[in-house]
Design an enzyme around this catalytic site. Structure first.
Site, short mmCIF file in Angstrom:
data_model
loop_
_atom_site.label_atom_id
_atom_site.label_comp_id
_atom_site.label_asym_id
_atom_site.label_seq_id
_atom_site.Cartn_x
_atom_site.Cartn_y
_atom_site.Cartn_z
N SER A 137 -7.60 -99.67 9.19
CA SER A 137 -6.88 -100.85 9.63
C SER A 137 -5.61 -100.98 8.80
CB SER A 137 -7.77 -102.09 9.43
OG SER A 137 -7.03 -103.29 9.52
N TYR A 150 -13.20 -107.49 4.06
CA TYR A 150 -12.83 -106.54 5.11
C TYR A 150 -11.75 -105.59 4.62
CZ TYR A 150 -10.95 -104.96 9.63
OH TYR A 150 -10.50 -104.20 10.70
#
Length: 258
Positions: A137, A150
């Site tokens: 990501s 995350y």
């Protein structure tokens, strides 16, 4: 890599980006596609099979947090196909209120899947080599304070994948590695973000988050599959607003050898 005639394993193939990637992959005349996911999407599976009758498309149930599930799914797939050429680790969870699960799915699951796949793909062990694509990501490229857990997990995925791409490993196994770092994408992952942040109190970061432009999942999928076809071993690619940018991450430390 020319994907025509290849056997592909896709983890998280029923997810928001995953489904669009599968649709894009099936345009490449694959020989076979194994979808690993926790829950079967029978409707999507039937649609793919109807639309691509020349490709062997099948589902393997996998809880990415369980090593034994991962091993069993790869074993069954290898027995059915004989070998696989490409693995995409695309399972993901963004919810910092679930600390352990966020780490298990976004990092430990990727590691376990990668190491298990290598047992079958490694040329030194009788495999044919191939390609492993790990989806990280933009939060795995720089600190993302709103989703610190995350971000930590995705940063780990980026670093792990880059490490696996070491030329010494590639010369041994014949397996190349590519890291994919999507920007904000219109998927359920971003729904109800205020209930998923690291801390419960409101911050200006949340207001900014809700204003960030998002790409369509089909645009992300198109660029992801193109990366599978074109990217070189060790590439780190940011997929942002329909564009692909290769990220050059410098070495900040060099060991001093005696």
């Amino acid at each position: 890599m020319d994907l025509a005639g290849k056997n592909v394993v896709y983890l998280g193939g029923f997810g928001g980006i995953g489904q669009k990637c599968v649709q894009e992959l099936l345009r490449r005349q694959l020989k076979a596609l194994a979808v690993f996911d926790l829950t079967e999407n029978a409707e999507a599976l039937a649609e793919w099979r109807t639309g691509t009758p020349g490709t062997d498309i099948f589902y393997q149930q996998v809880d990415i947090t369980k090593k034994e599930d991962i091993e069993a799914a790869y074993k069954a797939t290898a027995e059915r196909l004989g070998h696989f050429d490409v693995v995409v680790n695309g399972s993901g969870l963004m919810n910092d209120r679930l600390v352990e699960l966020t780490i298990q799915i976004n990092l430990l699951g990727v590691i376990q899947s990668t190491l298990t796949a290598l047992e079958y793909m490694d040329k030194s062990k009788g495999g044919r080599g191939g390609l492993i694509v790990n989806i990280s990501s933009v939060a795995g490229l720089q600190p993302t304070a709103l989703m610190a857990i995350y971000s930590a997990a995705k940063t780990g995925t980026t670093s792990f994948t880059r490490s696996m791409a070491n030329p010494i490993y590639f010369a041994h196994s014949g397996v190349s590695f590519v890291t994919i770092c999507p920007g904000f994408t219109e998927t359920p992952l971003l729904d109800d973000i205020s209930s998923k942040t690291t801390f419960t109190y409101h911050t200006p970061m949340l207001d900014m988050f809700n204003r960030v432009r998002r790409q369509k999942p089909e645009d992300c999928a198109r660029n992801l599959v193109q990366a599978m076809e074109q990217a070189k071993n060790g590439a780190v690619l940011m997929l942002e607003l329909g564009e692909t940018q290769e990220i050059d991450i410098p070495d900040f430390w060099k060991p001093q050898i005696e």
